[in-house]
Design a protein around this motif. Structure first.
Motif, PDB file in Angstrom:
ATOM      1  N   VAL A 148       0.793  -1.223   0.000  1.00  0.00           N
ATOM      2  CA  VAL A 148       0.000   0.000   0.000  1.00  0.00           C
ATOM      3  C   VAL A 148       0.835   1.288   0.000  1.00  0.00           C
ATOM      4  CG1 VAL A 148      -1.874  -1.221   1.163  1.00  0.00           C
ATOM      5  CG2 VAL A 148      -0.216   0.085   2.533  1.00  0.00           C
ATOM      6  N   GLY A 149       2.152   1.186  -0.140  1.00  0.00           N
ATOM      7  CA  GLY A 149       2.959   2.396  -0.140  1.00  0.00           C
ATOM      8  C   GLY A 149       2.810   3.166   1.163  1.00  0.00           C
ATOM      9  N   ASP A 150       2.697   4.484   1.071  1.00  0.00           N
ATOM     10  CA  ASP A 150       2.606   5.323   2.274  1.00  0.00           C
ATOM     11  C   ASP A 150       1.174   5.738   2.577  1.00  0.00           C
ATOM     12  OD1 ASP A 150       5.311   5.048   2.303  1.00  0.00           O
ATOM     13  OD2 ASP A 150       5.782   7.146   1.925  1.00  0.00           O
ATOM     14  N   THR A 151       0.220   4.923   2.163  1.00  0.00           N
ATOM     15  CA  THR A 151      -1.185   5.214   2.447  1.00  0.00           C
ATOM     16  C   THR A 151      -1.560   4.840   3.873  1.00  0.00           C
ATOM     17  OG1 THR A 151      -1.830   4.979   0.132  1.00  0.00           O
ATOM     18  CG2 THR A 151      -3.562   4.691   1.763  1.00  0.00           C
ATOM     19  N   LEU A 152      -1.214   3.632   4.279  1.00  0.00           N
ATOM     20  CA  LEU A 152      -1.595   3.116   5.595  1.00  0.00           C
ATOM     21  C   LEU A 152      -0.392   2.426   6.226  1.00  0.00           C
ATOM     22  CD1 LEU A 152      -3.870   2.430   7.670  1.00  0.00           C
ATOM     23  CD2 LEU A 152      -4.302   0.351   6.339  1.00  0.00           C
ATOM     24  N   PHE A 153      -0.170   2.710   7.504  1.00  0.00           N
ATOM     25  CA  PHE A 153       0.902   2.075   8.271  1.00  0.00           C
ATOM     26  C   PHE A 153       0.321   1.350   9.479  1.00  0.00           C
ATOM     27  CE2 PHE A 153       2.870   5.962   6.461  1.00  0.00           C
ATOM     28  CZ  PHE A 153       3.839   5.366   5.665  1.00  0.00           C
ATOM     29  N   TYR A 188       1.200  -4.410   3.718  1.00  0.00           N
ATOM     30  CA  TYR A 188       2.639  -4.144   3.680  1.00  0.00           C
ATOM     31  C   TYR A 188       2.854  -2.678   3.283  1.00  0.00           C
ATOM     32  CZ  TYR A 188       3.514  -9.143   4.066  1.00  0.00           C
ATOM     33  OH  TYR A 188       3.577 -10.445   4.514  1.00  0.00           O
ATOM     34  N   PRO A 189       3.311  -1.853   4.223  1.00  0.00           N
ATOM     35  CA  PRO A 189       3.434  -0.411   3.967  1.00  0.00           C
ATOM     36  C   PRO A 189       4.804  -0.023   3.420  1.00  0.00           C
ATOM     37  CG  PRO A 189       3.843  -0.836   6.267  1.00  0.00           C
ATOM     38  CD  PRO A 189       3.556  -2.178   5.624  1.00  0.00           C
ATOM     39  N   GLY A 190       4.924   1.253   3.076  1.00  0.00           N
ATOM     40  CA  GLY A 190       6.171   1.759   2.531  1.00  0.00           C
ATOM     41  C   GLY A 190       7.275   1.905   3.550  1.00  0.00           C
ATOM     42  N   HIS A 191       6.930   1.916   4.830  1.00  0.00           N
ATOM     43  CA  HIS A 191       7.916   2.014   5.907  1.00  0.00           C
ATOM     44  C   HIS A 191       7.399   1.218   7.095  1.00  0.00           C
ATOM     45  CE1 HIS A 191       9.816   5.464   3.799  1.00  0.00           C
ATOM     46  NE2 HIS A 191       8.556   5.774   3.495  1.00  0.00           N
ATOM     47  N   GLY A 192       8.308   0.602   7.819  1.00  0.00           N
ATOM     48  CA  GLY A 192       7.925  -0.075   9.039  1.00  0.00           C
ATOM     49  C   GLY A 192       7.346  -1.461   8.818  1.00  0.00           C
ATOM     50  N   PRO A 193       6.804  -2.065   9.903  1.00  0.00           N
ATOM     51  CA  PRO A 193       6.352  -3.460   9.851  1.00  0.00           C
ATOM     52  C   PRO A 193       5.008  -3.619   9.155  1.00  0.00           C
ATOM     53  CG  PRO A 193       5.892  -2.541  12.005  1.00  0.00           C
ATOM     54  CD  PRO A 193       6.662  -1.481  11.253  1.00  0.00           C
ATOM     55  N   PHE A 194       4.739  -4.860   8.743  1.00  0.00           N
ATOM     56  CA  PHE A 194       3.437  -5.159   8.160  1.00  0.00           C
ATOM     57  C   PHE A 194       2.403  -5.250   9.263  1.00  0.00           C
ATOM     58  CE2 PHE A 194       4.955  -9.398   9.222  1.00  0.00           C
ATOM     59  CZ  PHE A 194       3.815 -10.074   9.620  1.00  0.00           C
ATOM     60  N   THR A 195       1.136  -5.226   8.868  1.00  0.00           N
ATOM     61  CA  THR A 195       0.036  -5.299   9.811  1.00  0.00           C
ATOM     62  C   THR A 195      -1.118  -6.040   9.145  1.00  0.00           C
ATOM     63  OG1 THR A 195      -1.397  -3.968  11.255  1.00  0.00           O
ATOM     64  CG2 THR A 195      -0.865  -3.023   9.095  1.00  0.00           C
ATOM     65  N   ASP A 199      -6.365  -5.568  12.607  1.00  0.00           N
ATOM     66  CA  ASP A 199      -5.647  -4.830  13.641  1.00  0.00           C
ATOM     67  C   ASP A 199      -5.793  -3.323  13.458  1.00  0.00           C
ATOM     68  OD1 ASP A 199      -4.799  -7.197  14.770  1.00  0.00           O
ATOM     69  OD2 ASP A 199      -2.872  -7.201  13.700  1.00  0.00           O
ATOM     70  N   GLU A 200      -5.790  -2.865  12.201  1.00  0.00           N
ATOM     71  CA  GLU A 200      -5.921  -1.427  11.967  1.00  0.00           C
ATOM     72  C   GLU A 200      -7.333  -0.940  12.290  1.00  0.00           C
ATOM     73  OE1 GLU A 200      -3.129   0.313  11.658  1.00  0.00           O
ATOM     74  OE2 GLU A 200      -2.438  -1.745  11.941  1.00  0.00           O
ATOM     75  N   LYS A 201      -8.329  -1.757  12.018  1.00  0.00           N
ATOM     76  CA  LYS A 201      -9.692  -1.388  12.395  1.00  0.00           C
ATOM     77  C   LYS A 201      -9.818  -1.236  13.908  1.00  0.00           C
ATOM     78  CE  LYS A 201     -12.235  -3.515   8.541  1.00  0.00           C
ATOM     79  NZ  LYS A 201     -13.160  -4.622   8.167  1.00  0.00           N
ATOM     80  N   ASP A 202      -9.110  -2.095  14.639  1.00  0.00           N
ATOM     81  CA  ASP A 202      -9.236  -2.114  16.096  1.00  0.00           C
ATOM     82  C   ASP A 202      -8.316  -1.132  16.805  1.00  0.00           C
ATOM     83  OD1 ASP A 202     -11.114  -4.123  15.860  1.00  0.00           O
ATOM     84  OD2 ASP A 202      -9.704  -5.754  16.295  1.00  0.00           O
ATOM     85  N   HIS A 203      -7.118  -0.858  16.242  1.00  0.00           N
ATOM     86  CA  HIS A 203      -6.095  -0.175  17.021  1.00  0.00           C
ATOM     87  C   HIS A 203      -5.531   1.096  16.389  1.00  0.00           C
ATOM     88  CE1 HIS A 203      -6.135  -3.645  19.631  1.00  0.00           C
ATOM     89  NE2 HIS A 203      -5.761  -4.438  18.651  1.00  0.00           N
ATOM     90  N   ASN A 204      -5.875   1.401  15.150  1.00  0.00           N
ATOM     91  CA  ASN A 204      -5.297   2.579  14.510  1.00  0.00           C
ATOM     92  C   ASN A 204      -6.020   3.834  15.006  1.00  0.00           C
ATOM     93  OD1 ASN A 204      -4.542   4.668  12.655  1.00  0.00           O
ATOM     94  ND2 ASN A 204      -3.870   3.087  11.212  1.00  0.00           N
ATOM     95  N   PRO A 205      -5.329   4.706  15.758  1.00  0.00           N
ATOM     96  CA  PRO A 205      -6.025   5.862  16.347  1.00  0.00           C
ATOM     97  C   PRO A 205      -6.496   6.884  15.303  1.00  0.00           C
ATOM     98  CG  PRO A 205      -3.648   6.051  16.676  1.00  0.00           C
ATOM     99  CD  PRO A 205      -3.903   4.676  16.121  1.00  0.00           C
ATOM    100  N   PHE A 206      -5.895   6.868  14.119  1.00  0.00           N
ATOM    101  CA  PHE A 206      -6.291   7.804  13.077  1.00  0.00           C
ATOM    102  C   PHE A 206      -7.597   7.399  12.394  1.00  0.00           C
ATOM    103  CE2 PHE A 206      -1.757   8.264  13.584  1.00  0.00           C
ATOM    104  CZ  PHE A 206      -1.579   9.634  13.608  1.00  0.00           C
ATOM    105  N   LEU A 207      -8.007   6.144  12.610  1.00  0.00           N
ATOM    106  CA  LEU A 207      -9.199   5.645  11.945  1.00  0.00           C
ATOM    107  C   LEU A 207     -10.369   5.478  12.903  1.00  0.00           C
ATOM    108  CD1 LEU A 207      -7.510   2.885   9.733  1.00  0.00           C
ATOM    109  CD2 LEU A 207      -7.943   5.288   9.178  1.00  0.00           C
ATOM    110  N   ASN A 208     -10.132   5.695  14.184  1.00  0.00           N
ATOM    111  CA  ASN A 208     -11.205   5.545  15.160  1.00  0.00           C
ATOM    112  C   ASN A 208     -12.327   6.525  14.873  1.00  0.00           C
ATOM    113  OD1 ASN A 208      -9.809   3.573  16.480  1.00  0.00           O
ATOM    114  ND2 ASN A 208      -9.067   4.894  18.131  1.00  0.00           N
ATOM    115  N   GLY A 209     -13.526   5.978  14.757  1.00  0.00           N
ATOM    116  CA  GLY A 209     -14.701   6.809  14.550  1.00  0.00           C
ATOM    117  C   GLY A 209     -14.894   7.288  13.125  1.00  0.00           C
ATOM    118  N   PHE A 210     -13.998   6.830  12.214  1.00  0.00           N
ATOM    119  CA  PHE A 210     -14.134   7.281  10.818  1.00  0.00           C
ATOM    120  C   PHE A 210     -15.211   6.481  10.129  1.00  0.00           C
ATOM    121  CE2 PHE A 210     -13.121   9.270   6.999  1.00  0.00           C
ATOM    122  CZ  PHE A 210     -13.095   8.333   5.995  1.00  0.00           C
TER     123      PHE A 210
END
Length: 210
Positions: A148-153, A188-195, A199-210
């Motif tokens: 996904v490049g730098d869209t989602l980490f 698989y993002p452009g930087h850092g570990p895969f997810t 997990d992103e639905k449950d724990h990504n603070p930028f997506l909470n309530g979106f």
């Protein structure tokens, strides 16, 4: 399909090399250290068939021409960033006095959203703008993964303060194009570990309530 991950360059941008049982390979985002990447590919006796770019920021494209020329393979990207490969002011390398300007020749092919076949590989292309206007995500359904490049980490999202970036557009892309994937898809993002999507639905603070 096997996936090898090579963090390259000062920013440790993830370059992904996807290969099948015959050794055919796709190279995604060769951002820097072309000689090192070539040695790894040759050591595994892989046969690259194409370069795919999630987007054209300098840290994702620094070794494009080196790898393209060594293996005589085409480069695929979104047309929205066609000029970025050769323009340091657009790809961002021109912003930093201590970094060399990154400039490559034009892409060989432009790809749009939909199902794409390159050599023996078939995958879905999703246009996921927001971090940059031509950002793409590559989804391999048979392997339950997306690059996904730098869209989602992992527990974060891409920055939107660069040329063509927009936070709401990015969130729309994540929600409609990525979170719509099944929960077990690996991201698989452009930087850092895969997810994983779950997990992103449950724990990504930028997506909470979106």
């Amino acid at each position: 399909m096997k996936i090898d991950i090579y963090p390259l360059g000062l920013i440790q941008t993830n370059c992904y090399v996807l290969s099948n049982e015959n050794g055919d390979a796709l190279i995604i985002d060769p951002g820097d250290e072309g000689a090192r990447l070539r040695k790894e590919i040759d050591k595994k006796r892989l046969k690259p068939v194409a370069i795919l770019l999630t987007h054209a920021h300098f840290d994702h494209i620094g070794a494009v021409d080196y790898i393209r020329d060594h293996y005589s393979i085409p480069v695929y990207m979104h047309k929205e960033e066609a000029d970025w490969l050769s323009n340091p002011n657009l790809n961002g390398s021109g912003k930093y006095a201590d970094l060399p300007n990154v400039s490559n020749r034009a892409a060989d092919h432009f790809i749009e959203e939909g199902t794409v076949s390159i050599g023996p590989f078939t995958f879905d292309v999703k246009h996921t703008p927001g971090h940059s206007p031509g950002s793409l995500s590559f989804v391999f359904d048979n392997d339950r993964l997306a690059i996904v490049g730098d869209t989602l980490f992992k527990e974060s999202i891409g920055r939107t303060d660069l040329i063509g970036g927009d936070t709401q557009t990015l969130l729309n892309s994540i929600h409609s194009k990525l979170l719509s994937l099944d929960d077990d898809y690996a991201i698989y993002p452009g930087h850092g570990p895969f997810t994983f999507i779950e997990d992103e639905k449950d724990h990504n603070p930028f997506l909470n309530g979106f």
